[in-house]
Design an enzyme around this catalytic site. Structure first.
Site, PDB file in Angstrom:
ATOM      1  N   LEU A 297       0.821  -1.204   0.000  1.00  0.00           N
ATOM      2  CA  LEU A 297       0.000   0.000   0.000  1.00  0.00           C
ATOM      3  C   LEU A 297       0.855   1.254   0.000  1.00  0.00           C
ATOM      4  O   LEU A 297       0.445   2.305  -0.464  1.00  0.00           O
ATOM      5  CB  LEU A 297      -0.915   0.010   1.241  1.00  0.00           C
ATOM      6  CG  LEU A 297      -1.992  -1.065   1.284  1.00  0.00           C
ATOM      7  CD1 LEU A 297      -2.590  -1.178   2.684  1.00  0.00           C
ATOM      8  CD2 LEU A 297      -3.090  -0.750   0.274  1.00  0.00           C
ATOM      9  N   GLY A 298       1.997   1.167   0.590  1.00  0.00           N
ATOM     10  CA  GLY A 298       2.874   2.334   0.659  1.00  0.00           C
ATOM     11  C   GLY A 298       3.906   2.154   1.740  1.00  0.00           C
ATOM     12  O   GLY A 298       4.034   1.082   2.323  1.00  0.00           O
TER      13      GLY A 298
ATOM     14  N   GLY B 271       5.187   3.388   5.358  1.00  0.00           N
ATOM     15  CA  GLY B 271       4.695   4.087   6.557  1.00  0.00           C
ATOM     16  C   GLY B 271       5.803   4.502   7.483  1.00  0.00           C
ATOM     17  O   GLY B 271       6.977   4.440   7.115  1.00  0.00           O
TER      18      GLY B 271
ATOM     19  N   LYS C 293       1.621  -3.569   8.770  1.00  0.00           N
ATOM     20  CA  LYS C 293       2.842  -2.744   8.785  1.00  0.00           C
ATOM     21  C   LYS C 293       3.993  -3.651   9.137  1.00  0.00           C
ATOM     22  O   LYS C 293       3.956  -4.355  10.147  1.00  0.00           O
ATOM     23  CB  LYS C 293       2.730  -1.680   9.885  1.00  0.00           C
ATOM     24  CG  LYS C 293       2.023  -0.430   9.494  1.00  0.00           C
ATOM     25  CD  LYS C 293       2.214   0.609  10.600  1.00  0.00           C
ATOM     26  CE  LYS C 293       1.407   1.849  10.323  1.00  0.00           C
ATOM     27  NZ  LYS C 293       1.557   2.820  11.400  1.00  0.00           N
TER      28      LYS C 293
ATOM     29  N   ASP D 232       2.062  13.494  15.918  1.00  0.00           N
ATOM     30  CA  ASP D 232       2.329  13.467  14.483  1.00  0.00           C
ATOM     31  C   ASP D 232       1.033  13.454  13.676  1.00  0.00           C
ATOM     32  O   ASP D 232       0.846  12.673  12.750  1.00  0.00           O
ATOM     33  CB  ASP D 232       3.200  12.273  14.135  1.00  0.00           C
ATOM     34  CG  ASP D 232       3.919  12.464  12.796  1.00  0.00           C
ATOM     35  OD1 ASP D 232       4.378  11.460  12.230  1.00  0.00           O
ATOM     36  OD2 ASP D 232       3.989  13.607  12.317  1.00  0.00           O
TER      37      ASP D 232
ATOM     38  N   PRO E   8       7.206  -0.673   5.293  1.00  0.00           N
ATOM     39  CA  PRO E   8       6.155  -0.787   4.281  1.00  0.00           C
ATOM     40  C   PRO E   8       4.837  -1.286   4.875  1.00  0.00           C
ATOM     41  O   PRO E   8       4.833  -1.946   5.909  1.00  0.00           O
ATOM     42  CB  PRO E   8       6.732  -1.800   3.298  1.00  0.00           C
ATOM     43  CG  PRO E   8       7.728  -2.577   4.070  1.00  0.00           C
ATOM     44  CD  PRO E   8       8.255  -1.679   5.147  1.00  0.00           C
ATOM     45  N   VAL E   9       3.762  -0.926   4.185  1.00  0.00           N
ATOM     46  CA  VAL E   9       2.430  -1.369   4.607  1.00  0.00           C
ATOM     47  C   VAL E   9       1.819  -2.190   3.484  1.00  0.00           C
ATOM     48  O   VAL E   9       1.884  -1.797   2.315  1.00  0.00           O
ATOM     49  CB  VAL E   9       1.519  -0.163   4.939  1.00  0.00           C
ATOM     50  CG1 VAL E   9       0.154  -0.619   5.435  1.00  0.00           C
ATOM     51  CG2 VAL E   9       2.166   0.742   5.974  1.00  0.00           C
TER      52      VAL E   9
HETATM   53  O1  ACK Z   1      -2.008   7.086   1.585  1.00  0.00           O
HETATM   54  P1  ACK Z   1      -1.977   5.637   1.476  1.00  0.00           P
HETATM   55  O2  ACK Z   1      -2.518   4.949   0.315  1.00  0.00           O
HETATM   56  O3  ACK Z   1      -2.596   5.035   2.846  1.00  0.00           O
HETATM   57  O4  ACK Z   1      -0.506   5.157   1.765  1.00  0.00           O
HETATM   58  C1  ACK Z   1      -0.275   4.954   3.090  1.00  0.00           C
HETATM   59  C2  ACK Z   1       0.598   3.734   3.267  1.00  0.00           C
HETATM   60  O5  ACK Z   1      -0.220   2.665   3.708  1.00  0.00           O
HETATM   61  C3  ACK Z   1       1.705   3.953   4.297  1.00  0.00           C
HETATM   62  O6  ACK Z   1       1.147   4.404   5.496  1.00  0.00           O
HETATM   63  C4  ACK Z   1      -1.555   3.057   3.682  1.00  0.00           C
HETATM   64  N1  ACK Z   1      -2.157   2.533   4.892  1.00  0.00           N
HETATM   65  C5  ACK Z   1      -1.651   2.568   6.139  1.00  0.00           C
HETATM   66  N2  ACK Z   1      -2.487   1.958   6.997  1.00  0.00           N
HETATM   67  C6  ACK Z   1      -3.532   1.528   6.256  1.00  0.00           C
HETATM   68  C7  ACK Z   1      -4.742   0.854   6.566  1.00  0.00           C
HETATM   69  N3  ACK Z   1      -5.010   0.491   7.808  1.00  0.00           N
HETATM   70  N4  ACK Z   1      -5.588   0.582   5.572  1.00  0.00           N
HETATM   71  C8  ACK Z   1      -5.306   0.955   4.312  1.00  0.00           C
HETATM   72  N5  ACK Z   1      -4.200   1.615   3.953  1.00  0.00           N
HETATM   73  C9  ACK Z   1      -3.334   1.891   4.915  1.00  0.00           C
HETATM   74  C10 ACK Z   1      -1.598   4.572   3.700  1.00  0.00           C
END
Ligand code: ACK
Length: 828
Positions: free
Chosen positions: A518-519, A521, A539, A636, A525-526
């Site tokens: 997803l990205g 964090g 995470k 934050d 990475p997530v």
């Molecule tokens: O902005 P994004 O798409 O949403 O990219 C960041 C990335 O992971 C790093 O933080 C996504 N992310 C973080 N936690 C979650 C979550 N619980 N559900 C979906 N996306 C998430 C976040």
């Protein structure tokens, strides 16, 4: 549990455990109870039951029911209203055998409240979408108790008001002591069922206001709601019961009738686009509503120079003329010509548009005709008046009054009153039963009433387990043995966090494939994954990052103890070897910054959604600062740490940098400044002083970003060097705040809400932390049309005015975007 690593051992030492509690559950049963972090939610999520504090400053805690759909906390029922828990005490709402719903003080083991029920079967408590908490015997499928039988200060649609003579149940409203104390206060509003039913508002034993007897359409003297498309009413009067209730024509409307602590009966309707309760009825409304203000046979006129008149000047006169000269009307009026009942010469004069007298000394029969009624009254010399009990159609039923007629009022608008036939001496009669109508009869009252405009009296009595459910320990196969991580920080309470095996999480995320990523964090990475049929976000702590380990522990400690609808839920973790994983509920709409700062996606966030997001973040932060069992400073808060669920509800995430405090501590001083520059308050960025007010500052920046769709950092404007804060301040001072609104969205339908939000944002970014509102005020200011304080000049409003700031001492950063989190900088 498989391998216990060094880290895990460390965590175990740091944190002993306790169960992790769900936020929302939908049943309380023998095996499921409700703690202060949980709420019991009705099926359509209309109402919610849980522990609450009447105000942020109160240390008392109650169990109550409130609307879930609206963010203005509106409590409609309180269980332990006279026996609250005190701050430090932990409460639990549970079912104890045999079938008794109780609130227990977990510290002292005291019983704080009980439904006083018993049942041989299995009992479960559920909250219905009507706002009714019901206790069901599940074997017999029978309700054994309901909160609707114990109203507090609110009558909701469908609730009963009155009395059942067989069951001896009595339903009335009793006010709170004051706005912060739900204990039984001075005022009650009830149906007086001793005689013909009428409503009485009492202060202690003293009647303050009375709505006249029910006449088939309304309470006499009350303007009818017939044309009102919102409500329907019902009144049952028979030998078994006298019960009034009202309902909504459109069940999606939120409406309630309340008796407030100052003795005001109020009917309000929730106005969605105004985001507030609108009063559509407030009683007593005027002087003339004061019970029996004009004494017997007097009538209140609302004429400024003379409040009271006699019912009919030609036949009555003030009993105490001197008193009337000094505005003491209490003596009322007496007949000019005495009655002569013994000779049988008395007759009856009809008065129209009258609020029927107090029925304290009355008799009634629902089937008699008016003629029979008159005959009955005539025969009894103490009978002073008669009227139909039901004015619908031709009229029916008989109501007789004995002795003096009190608390009468004549209306000029014909809406609230009705006919009454009053006994008169023969000389006061014509050859036939005379009619005296204040509208038609030429009485003194009429003249006066017609000379003034009387206001229309609008009365009418109106009127999981976690992650749905992260089934605790339902995982042996998939997750690895169904164990849990015991989490406790120093002296604080223990939590239990489901522990998943690394292999289960790896499987869930297709071995942490790049497709699932997803990205990046805060500490690594997530990934998106599917675990036990539910979507998750994982995470993964970067193996090499020692700082990440610190954050990891911090996040586990902090967030595992927090449960709030505006905080992202931590579902579990995994610790095996060097691998440390945190598993969260998946937020399908990702982070707020991916919306508001994106040209295309920002068009999907209209003003209503943006306001909802602002309000949600405010509530989440309020919970962190005040309502959670720990006082948490997030440190934050920023757009990328706000995640959006399926319905675009915001959830605060990333607690890696959060700090918790006990007792009354609201902040601290640190040499390790962490966070993100453009959201940092001056006292924190420059001196390392962080407090709830530094979070408030970040919130203010966030609000301005949400409104404008522009980042504070890197904000460029052709006319000046200010950052977003400075630009907002400038626009505010020039009365051009609306120009701040994101041009990618349509003109907001509610400009006052936009301006309010901008002003709240500016209040939050004021230079001096003391000047910034706390989150409780922020929630209130956002939700109510109250006057806002004038914001003072904000901090950091130009890109260059960070006096003395030297950020060259940044040790390292963990994100590579242009809005990275500074994990640590040394404050000077
Ligand atoms: O902005 P994004 O798409 O949403 O990219 C960041 C990335 O992971 C790093 O933080 C996504 N992310 C973080 N936690 C979650 C979550 N619980 N559900 C979906 N996306 C998430 C976040």
């Amino acid at each position: 549990m498989k391998e216990v690593t060094t880290i895990y051992v460390l965590l175990l030492i740091l944190l002993p455990i306790q169960q992790i509690y769900p936020t929302e559950i939908n049943v309380i049963s023998d095996s499921q109870f409700l703690t202060e972090e949980d709420t019991l939610v009705s099926p359509a999520k209309t109402f919610e039951l849980g522990f609450f504090r009447p105000s942020d400053t109160e240390t008392t805690i109650y169990v109550g029911i409130w609307y879930k759909k609206i963010f203005v906390k509106t409590v409609v029922w309180v269980a332990n209203r006279d026996r609250p828990l005190i701050s430090a005490e932990a409460g639990v709402l549970r079912i104890v055998n045999p079938g008794n719903l109780v609130i227990m003080n977990n510290v002292t083991n005291d019983l704080m409240w009980s439904s006083n029920t018993t049942s041989s079967g299995n009992v479960a408590a559920k909250l219905l979408d009507t706002g009714n908490l019901v206790l069901m015997d599940q074997q017999k499928e029978m309700m054994i108790w309901q909160s609707f039988d114990y109203p507090t200060d609110t009558l909701l649609p469908g609730m009963s008001f009155g009395r059942n003579f067989l069951t001896k149940k009595e339903w009335h409203l009793s006010s709170w002591k004051n706005s912060q104390d739900p204990a039984v206060g001075e005022f009650t509003y009830s149906i007086d069922t001793l005689s013909y039913p009428q409503n009485e508002l009492r202060q202690g034993d003293v009647v303050k206001y009375r709505a006249g007897p029910w006449n088939g359409i309304r309470f006499s003297g009350a303007s009818e709601f017939k044309q009102n498309p919102i409500f329907t009413y019902s009144m049952v009067i028979n030998e078994t019961e006298v019960v009034y209730s009202y309902n909504l024509v459109n069940s999606s409307v939120l409406s309630r009738l309340t008796l407030n602590y100052s003795g005001q009966i109020e009917r309000t309707v929730w106005v969605d686009n105004g985001k507030k309760w609108q009063s559509i009825l407030s009683l007593p409304k005027e002087t003339c509503d004061t019970y029996n203000i004009c004494g017997a046979y007097g009538s209140c006129t609302l004429v400024s120079f003379q409040t009271c008149m006699c019912l009919d000047d030609s036949k009555f006169m003030p009993k105490n003329p001197k008193g009337w000269e000094t505005a003491d009307w209490s003596g009322g009026c007496v007949r000019k010509t005495p009655l002569d009942c013994e000779n049988g010469s008395d007759g009856f004069v009809r008065y129209s548009d009258v609020k029927l007298p107090d029925t304290q000394n009355s008799w009634f029969n629902l089937s008699m005709t008016l003629k029979e009624c008159e005959a009955k009254c005539r025969k009894n010399c103490t009978c002073m008046a008669y009227a139909n009990t039901d004015i619908r159609g031709e009229g029916s039923g008989c109501l007789l009054w004995f002795n003096e007629l009190n608390d009468i009022r004549v209306y000029f608008d014909g809406k609230g009153g009705q006919d009454i036939f009053i006994r008169m001496a023969s000389s006061d009669l014509g050859n036939f039963t005379q009619t005296v109508s204040t509208n038609k009869g030429g009485t003194n009252i009429k003249t006066i009433l017609l000379a003034v405009i009387l206001p229309v009296l609008l009365i009418g009595f109106s009127s999981t387990w976690f992650f749905c459910v992260w089934r605790k320990k339902r995982h042996a196969k998939a997750t690895g043995e169904g164990e849990s991580l015991q989490v406790q920080e120093s002296n604080s309470e223990a939590m239990e966090l489901p522990l998943f095996s690394f292999s289960a999480v790896a499987k869930a995320t297709a071995s942490f494939s790049s497709d699932n990523k997803l990205g990046e964090g805060g500490f690594g990475p997530v990934y998106k994954g599917i675990l036990e049929g539910g979507e998750i976000a994982v995470k993964r702590l970067s193996i090499t990052s020692s700082q990440g380990l610190h954050e990891f522990k911090n996040e586990v400690i902090c967030i595992s103890k927090l449960q709030h609808r505006n905080l992202v839920k931590l579902l579990g973790c995994s610790i095996e070897g060097d691998e440390k994983l945190l598993i969260y509920e998946y937020m399908p709409n990702k982070s707020l910054d991916s919306f508001i700062f994106d040209k295309v996606r920002s068009t999907l966030l209209d003003w209503t959604k943006r306001f909802n997001i602002i309000a949600g973040i405010a509530r989440g932060l309020l919970y962190l600062h005040q309502d959670s069992r720990l006082r948490i400073i997030h440190r934050d808060l920023k757009a990328s740490n706000i995640l959006l669920d399926h319905d675009m509800n915001p959830k605060i995430s990333d607690f890696g940098l959060a700090r918790s405090f006990g007792g009354n501590e609201t902040g601290a001083n640190t040499e390790r400044v962490v966070g993100t520059y453009s959201y940092m308050s001056p006292e924190y960025a420059l001196d390392g002083i962080f407090s709830t007010k530094s979070d408030v500052f970040s919130f203010g920046v966030l609000v301005l970003e949400i409104v404008s769709g522009k980042r504070n950092r890197g904000f460029i404007h052709p006319e000046h060097d200010n950052n977003l804060i400075g630009h907002a301040w400038r626009m505010h001072n020039e009365g051009r705040s609306m120009e701040l609104v994101d041009t990618n969205i349509e003109k907001p339908s509610n400009p006052s809400e936009v301006l309010r939000s901008i002003e709240v944002g500016l209040l939050c970014v004021q230079q001096n932390p003391e000047d910034r509102p706390n989150m409780s005020s922020v929630v209130q200011l956002l939700g109510n049309e109250v006057a806002l304080p004038k914001p003072k000049q904000p901090a950091f409003f130009t890109q260059r005015n960070i006096p003395g700031a030297d950020f060259s001492s940044i040790l390292y950063t963990t994100r590579s975007t242009n809005e990275f989190t500074v994990t640590e900088i040394v404050a000077r």
